[in-house]
Scaffold this active site. Structure first.
Site, PDB file in Angstrom:
ATOM      1  N   ARG A 113      -3.455  -0.628  22.188  1.00 27.69           N
ATOM      2  CA  ARG A 113      -2.155   0.037  21.990  1.00 27.69           C
ATOM      3  C   ARG A 113      -2.242   1.526  22.340  1.00 27.69           C
ATOM      4  O   ARG A 113      -3.178   2.224  21.959  1.00 27.69           O
ATOM      5  CB  ARG A 113      -1.705  -0.123  20.536  1.00 27.69           C
ATOM      6  CG  ARG A 113      -0.473   0.720  20.209  1.00 27.69           C
ATOM      7  CD  ARG A 113       0.255   0.271  18.966  1.00 27.69           C
ATOM      8  NE  ARG A 113      -0.560   0.225  17.774  1.00 27.69           N
ATOM      9  CZ  ARG A 113      -0.151  -0.310  16.629  1.00 27.69           C
ATOM     10  NH1 ARG A 113       1.059  -0.854  16.526  1.00 27.69           N
ATOM     11  NH2 ARG A 113      -0.943  -0.320  15.584  1.00 27.69           N
TER      12      ARG A 113
ATOM     13  N   ARG B  43      -7.100  -3.431   8.090  1.00 32.21           N
ATOM     14  CA  ARG B  43      -5.649  -3.613   7.942  1.00 32.21           C
ATOM     15  C   ARG B  43      -5.260  -5.081   7.911  1.00 32.21           C
ATOM     16  O   ARG B  43      -4.349  -5.471   7.183  1.00 32.21           O
ATOM     17  CB  ARG B  43      -4.912  -2.907   9.085  1.00 32.21           C
ATOM     18  CG  ARG B  43      -4.556  -1.483   8.725  1.00 32.21           C
ATOM     19  CD  ARG B  43      -4.617  -0.559   9.906  1.00 32.21           C
ATOM     20  NE  ARG B  43      -3.609  -0.796  10.894  1.00 32.21           N
ATOM     21  CZ  ARG B  43      -3.749  -0.447  12.183  1.00 32.21           C
ATOM     22  NH1 ARG B  43      -4.867   0.114  12.600  1.00 32.21           N
ATOM     23  NH2 ARG B  43      -2.777  -0.645  13.025  1.00 32.21           N
TER      24      ARG B  43
ATOM     25  N   ARG C  12       5.408  -3.785   2.070  1.00 25.10           N
ATOM     26  CA  ARG C  12       4.098  -4.290   2.456  1.00 25.10           C
ATOM     27  C   ARG C  12       3.316  -4.787   1.246  1.00 25.10           C
ATOM     28  O   ARG C  12       2.177  -5.216   1.391  1.00 25.10           O
ATOM     29  CB  ARG C  12       3.307  -3.140   3.085  1.00 25.10           C
ATOM     30  CG  ARG C  12       2.979  -3.295   4.559  1.00 25.10           C
ATOM     31  CD  ARG C  12       2.127  -2.097   4.911  1.00 25.10           C
ATOM     32  NE  ARG C  12       1.547  -2.157   6.217  1.00 25.10           N
ATOM     33  CZ  ARG C  12       2.097  -1.658   7.321  1.00 25.10           C
ATOM     34  NH1 ARG C  12       3.284  -1.101   7.291  1.00 25.10           N
ATOM     35  NH2 ARG C  12       1.455  -1.724   8.459  1.00 25.10           N
TER      36      ARG C  12
ATOM     37  N   LYS D  34       6.196  -5.515  15.818  1.00 28.88           N
ATOM     38  CA  LYS D  34       7.366  -5.073  15.037  1.00 28.88           C
ATOM     39  C   LYS D  34       8.018  -3.850  15.681  1.00 28.88           C
ATOM     40  O   LYS D  34       9.226  -3.815  15.887  1.00 28.88           O
ATOM     41  CB  LYS D  34       6.956  -4.760  13.586  1.00 28.88           C
ATOM     42  CG  LYS D  34       6.329  -5.948  12.859  1.00 28.88           C
ATOM     43  CD  LYS D  34       5.949  -5.628  11.428  1.00 28.88           C
ATOM     44  CE  LYS D  34       4.837  -4.594  11.271  1.00 28.88           C
ATOM     45  NZ  LYS D  34       3.518  -5.029  11.820  1.00 28.88           N
TER      46      LYS D  34
ATOM     47  N   ARG E 146      -3.610   5.846  18.543  1.00 30.33           N
ATOM     48  CA  ARG E 146      -3.606   6.167  17.115  1.00 30.33           C
ATOM     49  C   ARG E 146      -5.030   6.174  16.573  1.00 30.33           C
ATOM     50  O   ARG E 146      -5.856   5.370  16.974  1.00 30.33           O
ATOM     51  CB  ARG E 146      -2.774   5.135  16.353  1.00 30.33           C
ATOM     52  CG  ARG E 146      -1.314   5.476  16.316  1.00 30.33           C
ATOM     53  CD  ARG E 146      -0.457   4.329  15.852  1.00 30.33           C
ATOM     54  NE  ARG E 146      -0.957   3.659  14.644  1.00 30.33           N
ATOM     55  CZ  ARG E 146      -0.318   2.660  14.039  1.00 30.33           C
ATOM     56  NH1 ARG E 146       0.825   2.213  14.542  1.00 30.33           N
ATOM     57  NH2 ARG E 146      -0.805   2.100  12.959  1.00 30.33           N
TER      58      ARG E 146
HETATM   59  P1  ADP Z   1       0.940  -1.233  12.204  1.00 35.80           P
HETATM   60  O1  ADP Z   1       1.743  -0.785  13.401  1.00 35.80           O
HETATM   61  O2  ADP Z   1      -0.495  -1.444  12.555  1.00 35.80           O
HETATM   62  O3  ADP Z   1       1.556  -2.388  11.491  1.00 35.80           O
HETATM   63  P2  ADP Z   1       2.054   0.982  10.687  1.00 35.80           P
HETATM   64  O4  ADP Z   1       2.368   1.999  11.721  1.00 35.80           O
HETATM   65  O5  ADP Z   1       3.193   0.181  10.165  1.00 35.80           O
HETATM   66  O6  ADP Z   1       0.900   0.014  11.220  1.00 35.80           O
HETATM   67  O7  ADP Z   1       1.321   1.665   9.459  1.00 35.80           O
HETATM   68  C1  ADP Z   1       0.193   2.494   9.654  1.00 35.80           C
HETATM   69  C2  ADP Z   1      -0.431   2.821   8.311  1.00 35.80           C
HETATM   70  O8  ADP Z   1       0.516   3.526   7.493  1.00 35.80           O
HETATM   71  C3  ADP Z   1      -0.845   1.620   7.464  1.00 35.80           C
HETATM   72  O9  ADP Z   1      -2.128   1.123   7.807  1.00 35.80           O
HETATM   73  C4  ADP Z   1      -0.808   2.225   6.058  1.00 35.80           C
HETATM   74  O10 ADP Z   1      -1.936   3.048   5.822  1.00 35.80           O
HETATM   75  C5  ADP Z   1       0.401   3.145   6.143  1.00 35.80           C
HETATM   76  N1  ADP Z   1       1.643   2.440   5.739  1.00 35.80           N
HETATM   77  C6  ADP Z   1       2.726   2.184   6.511  1.00 35.80           C
HETATM   78  N2  ADP Z   1       3.677   1.521   5.823  1.00 35.80           N
HETATM   79  C7  ADP Z   1       3.172   1.355   4.566  1.00 35.80           C
HETATM   80  C8  ADP Z   1       3.660   0.728   3.383  1.00 35.80           C
HETATM   81  N3  ADP Z   1       4.857   0.128   3.356  1.00 35.80           N
HETATM   82  N4  ADP Z   1       2.858   0.746   2.289  1.00 35.80           N
HETATM   83  C9  ADP Z   1       1.658   1.336   2.300  1.00 35.80           C
HETATM   84  N5  ADP Z   1       1.131   1.926   3.374  1.00 35.80           N
HETATM   85  C10 ADP Z   1       1.880   1.945   4.503  1.00 35.80           C
HETATM   86  P1  ADP Z   2       3.355  -3.517  15.202  1.00 30.96           P
HETATM   87  O1  ADP Z   2       4.478  -2.518  15.115  1.00 30.96           O
HETATM   88  O2  ADP Z   2       3.724  -4.844  14.616  1.00 30.96           O
HETATM   89  O3  ADP Z   2       2.057  -3.015  14.691  1.00 30.96           O
HETATM   90  P2  ADP Z   2       3.476  -2.983  18.088  1.00 30.96           P
HETATM   91  O4  ADP Z   2       4.896  -3.224  18.478  1.00 30.96           O
HETATM   92  O5  ADP Z   2       3.034  -1.583  17.962  1.00 30.96           O
HETATM   93  O6  ADP Z   2       3.135  -3.840  16.764  1.00 30.96           O
HETATM   94  O7  ADP Z   2       2.553  -3.762  19.140  1.00 30.96           O
HETATM   95  C1  ADP Z   2       1.120  -3.692  19.058  1.00 30.96           C
HETATM   96  C2  ADP Z   2       0.548  -3.686  20.481  1.00 30.96           C
HETATM   97  O8  ADP Z   2       0.763  -4.964  21.081  1.00 30.96           O
HETATM   98  C3  ADP Z   2       1.191  -2.661  21.413  1.00 30.96           C
HETATM   99  O9  ADP Z   2       0.203  -2.166  22.280  1.00 30.96           O
HETATM  100  C4  ADP Z   2       2.246  -3.470  22.180  1.00 30.96           C
HETATM  101  O10 ADP Z   2       2.478  -2.939  23.477  1.00 30.96           O
HETATM  102  C5  ADP Z   2       1.583  -4.824  22.251  1.00 30.96           C
HETATM  103  N1  ADP Z   2       2.571  -5.921  22.182  1.00 30.96           N
HETATM  104  C6  ADP Z   2       3.725  -5.963  21.469  1.00 30.96           C
HETATM  105  N2  ADP Z   2       4.352  -7.137  21.655  1.00 30.96           N
HETATM  106  C7  ADP Z   2       3.562  -7.871  22.490  1.00 30.96           C
HETATM  107  C8  ADP Z   2       3.670  -9.186  23.050  1.00 30.96           C
HETATM  108  N3  ADP Z   2       4.720  -9.970  22.782  1.00 30.96           N
HETATM  109  N4  ADP Z   2       2.673  -9.602  23.869  1.00 30.96           N
HETATM  110  C9  ADP Z   2       1.597  -8.794  24.143  1.00 30.96           C
HETATM  111  N5  ADP Z   2       1.455  -7.545  23.640  1.00 30.96           N
HETATM  112  C10 ADP Z   2       2.420  -7.084  22.831  1.00 30.96           C
END
Ligand code: ADP
Ligand code: ADP
Length: 208
Positions: free
Chosen positions: A127, A166, A88, A13, A155
């Site tokens: 990541r 998660r 979420r 995302k 992170r």
């Molecule tokens: P990821 O990249 O793994 O999808 P995010 O960066 O979006 O994770 O979120 C990291 C953490 O922040 C989540 O595991 C949760 O603890 C918190 N968080 C983010 N967005 C939300 C939301 N919309 N509702 C509740 N918790 C959230």
């Molecule tokens: P989210 O925001 O949904 O948690 P991220 O964009 O942070 O996901 O991506 C999670 C990890 O996967 C990062 O290390 C990113 O570089 C990697 N990644 C993202 N898109 C791809 C893809 N299409 N193929 C392989 N790795 C990816």
């Protein structure tokens, strides 16, 4: 355009949002980034959120909903926004819906990036991000350039353990928002299991 990016943790995302904002010229609103910034700044909200985040649990709805409602009321969101990581939960989706209805505006699309569970742990544990620019990398799939490699950070919640937590939360709390938006005819599904640029092309095709 008012759009939502939804998908499991590690679906790409954040990666896709960074590639899309140049085209769509709308603010990228990541609740994860906002919460991490609050945590780093040591605000009351950040302190409250920290324990939930580090364990891979969701931050309580009332905290996150208020944060997003205030953010989308800002003037740069008048013409649209790209929400990443929100809603979420079903109550978050309903609160957003109520707020948009009150403002007399409508969502255009909910983009669902689908990636199978078995790929998620590797994506999350590899990541890394650049603390200076916020750019997202992956040790294997998208390695940082040599001049950045020395400063990338991981992170705290990108451990295997927190990732598994998660992913469970994603299935129990977040996946149920998909049928909610399906009922409203807003869902566009994109297969996220391809190289990042290919996924971007698929998203643009789905939005065209
Ligand atoms: P990821 O990249 O793994 O999808 P995010 O960066 O979006 O994770 O979120 C990291 C953490 O922040 C989540 O595991 C949760 O603890 C918190 N968080 C983010 N967005 C939300 C939301 N919309 N509702 C509740 N918790 C959230
Ligand atoms: P989210 O925001 O949904 O948690 P991220 O964009 O942070 O996901 O991506 C999670 C990890 O996967 C990062 O290390 C990113 O570089 C990697 N990644 C993202 N898109 C791809 C893809 N299409 N193929 C392989 N790795 C990816």
């Amino acid at each position: 355009m008012r759009m939502i990016l939804v998908g499991p943790p590690g679906a790409g995302k954040g990666t896709q949002a960074a590639k899309l904002i140049d085209t769509y010229k709308i603010p990228h609103i990541s609740t994860g980034d906002m919460l991490r910034a609050a945590k780093k700044a040591g605000t009351e909200m950040g302190k409250k959120a920290a324990a939930f985040m580090d364990a891979g649990n969701l931050v309580p709805d009332e905290v996150v909903i208020g944060l997003v409602i205030d953010r989308i009321a800002e003037s740069d969101c008048k013409e649209g926004f790209m929400l990443d990581g929100f809603p979420r939960t079903r109550p978050q989706a309903e609160a957003l819906d109520a707020e948009l209805t009150k403002a007399g505006v409508k969502l255009d699309v909910v983009l669902f990036i689908e990636v199978p569970d078995e790929l998620i742990v590797d994506r999350i544990t590899g990541r890394r991000s650049d603390p200076e620019t916020g750019a997202i990398y992956h040790l294997q799939f998208n390695p940082p350039p040599a001049d950045v490699a020395g400063r990338v950070v991981q992170r705290k919640d990108d451990t295997k353990e927190a990732c598994v937590a998660r992913l469970q939360k994603y299935h129990s709390e977040t996946a149920p928002i998909i049928p909610f938006y399906e009922e409203h005819g807003l869902i566009r599904r994109v297969d996220g299991n391809a190289a990042p640029d290919e996924v971007t092309a698929r998203i643009k095709a789905a939005l065209a």
